[in-house]
Design an enzyme around this catalytic site. Structure first.
Site, PDB file in Angstrom:
ATOM      1  N   LYS A 188      42.333  35.438  39.229  1.00 18.89           N
ATOM      2  CA  LYS A 188      43.192  36.229  38.366  1.00 18.89           C
ATOM      3  C   LYS A 188      44.587  36.341  38.985  1.00 18.89           C
ATOM      4  O   LYS A 188      44.827  37.209  39.818  1.00 18.89           O
ATOM      5  CB  LYS A 188      42.605  37.623  38.118  1.00 18.89           C
ATOM      6  CG  LYS A 188      43.459  38.488  37.180  1.00 18.89           C
ATOM      7  CD  LYS A 188      42.785  39.809  36.867  1.00 18.89           C
ATOM      8  CE  LYS A 188      43.684  40.743  36.071  1.00 18.89           C
ATOM      9  NZ  LYS A 188      43.031  42.030  35.747  1.00 18.89           N
TER      10      LYS A 188
ATOM     11  N   LYS B  76      41.862  38.274  42.866  1.00 18.07           N
ATOM     12  CA  LYS B  76      43.074  38.550  42.098  1.00 18.07           C
ATOM     13  C   LYS B  76      44.251  38.647  43.061  1.00 18.07           C
ATOM     14  O   LYS B  76      44.123  39.203  44.152  1.00 18.07           O
ATOM     15  CB  LYS B  76      42.867  39.861  41.337  1.00 18.07           C
ATOM     16  CG  LYS B  76      44.050  40.397  40.563  1.00 18.07           C
ATOM     17  CD  LYS B  76      43.635  41.664  39.813  1.00 18.07           C
ATOM     18  CE  LYS B  76      44.816  42.391  39.198  1.00 18.07           C
ATOM     19  NZ  LYS B  76      44.402  43.618  38.476  1.00 18.07           N
TER      20      LYS B  76
ATOM     21  N   ASP C 171      38.570  46.406  38.839  1.00 13.64           N
ATOM     22  CA  ASP C 171      39.570  45.695  39.639  1.00 13.64           C
ATOM     23  C   ASP C 171      39.905  46.573  40.847  1.00 13.64           C
ATOM     24  O   ASP C 171      40.578  47.589  40.711  1.00 13.64           O
ATOM     25  CB  ASP C 171      40.842  45.442  38.824  1.00 13.64           C
ATOM     26  CG  ASP C 171      40.683  44.362  37.764  1.00 13.64           C
ATOM     27  OD1 ASP C 171      39.567  44.227  37.207  1.00 13.64           O
ATOM     28  OD2 ASP C 171      41.675  43.673  37.465  1.00 13.64           O
TER      29      ASP C 171
END
Length: 265
Positions: free
Chosen positions: A206, A174, A110
């Site tokens: 996300k 995300k 991430d």
């Protein structure tokens, strides 16, 4: 408003396998990671992944190996963050951190998009970093790009960074680090989903930060159904980045008895 118990249980069962159970607290310790790992396997199934600092990837890998007798343990992925939370690190440092995490057997990365550079007008730097991390991670590792939508503010900025991330090879986009004043919002998620729908290949979403209840989760699942179609959201296309959410999901599935939330953001 709190939903009826039956509806809460239904949503909780849907959401549980899509949770990235997170501890990115500044004072996170090894025992916290062990606790996080054990919390990830519930009586109702496992979460998708744990999301942790890179320094703990080896510990999490060892926990997975130690739990090999539990067949479900192998379903829990290990995600770690890079260029986090500031988004301001040098490309070579972020690439080195990514390579180290992959070598330690992280399944997912991430990474924070250099959103300050983007806001200063440097789209090239943002794209260059995503490209470099994508290459360093390799094709077998899932790459999630954190846009930091609360800082980006304008829908146009969210749309453009979504496009940059998708073009550079992100597997997921995300919303947030959970470290800024504004984390996930339905408005930002809508813009991101619209870019995902327009993409020429599969990309996941996300929402992350500030999602703490079944009712919060329902907002994003309903939005996803509206834009992408019913049944699109699954572990491979949708994640909740959350620490506090798991407790309410388990409570909903367990007759509403209160559960202790995980630590982290």
């Amino acid at each position: 408003m709190k939903l009826p118990p039956e509806e809460r249980a239904r949503i909780a069962q849907q959401a549980l396998p899509m949770v990235d159970l997170t501890n990115l607290a500044d004072d996170c310790q090894p025992d916290d990671i062990r606790e996080l790992w054990h919390a990830a396997s519930t009586p109702f199934g496992t979460v998708a992944a744990i999301c942790i600092w890179p320094r703990f990837v080896g510990l999490a890998r060892d926990q997975r190996r130690n739990d090999a007798e539990d067949a479900r343990a192998g379903d829990i992925l290990i995600a770690c963050v890079v260029n986090f939370p500031s988004g301001d690190e040098a490309v070579e440092d972020v690439v080195a951190a990514t390579r180290a995490a992959v070598q330690a057997r992280a399944n997912e990365i991430d990474m924070v998009l250099p959103y300050r550079a983007f806001l200063a007008g440097d789209e090239v730097f943002a794209s260059t970093m995503i490209d470099a991390v994508r290459e360093a991670a390799g094709s077998e590792v899932t790459l999630k790009v954190i846009l930091e939508t609360g800082a980006l503010g304008e829908p146009g900025n969210i749309a453009r960074t979504s496009q940059l991330a998708i073009s550079a090879g992100a597997d997921f986009i995300k919303t947030s680090t959970g470290k800024t004043a504004t984390s996930a919002t339905p408005e930002a998620a809508r813009v991101m989903l619209e870019q995902i729908k327009a993409a020429s290949r599969p990309v996941g979403l996300k929402p992350s930060g500030g999602i703490r209840t079944v009712e919060d989760a329902k907002i994003y699942l309903d939005l996803t159904d509206e834009i992408m179609g019913s049944g699109w959201a699954s572990r491979t296309t949708f994640r909740f980045g959350a620490s506090g959410l798991l407790g309410d999901l388990i409570a909903a599935l367990n007759g509403e008895r209160t559960q202790k939330p995980s630590s982290g953001y």
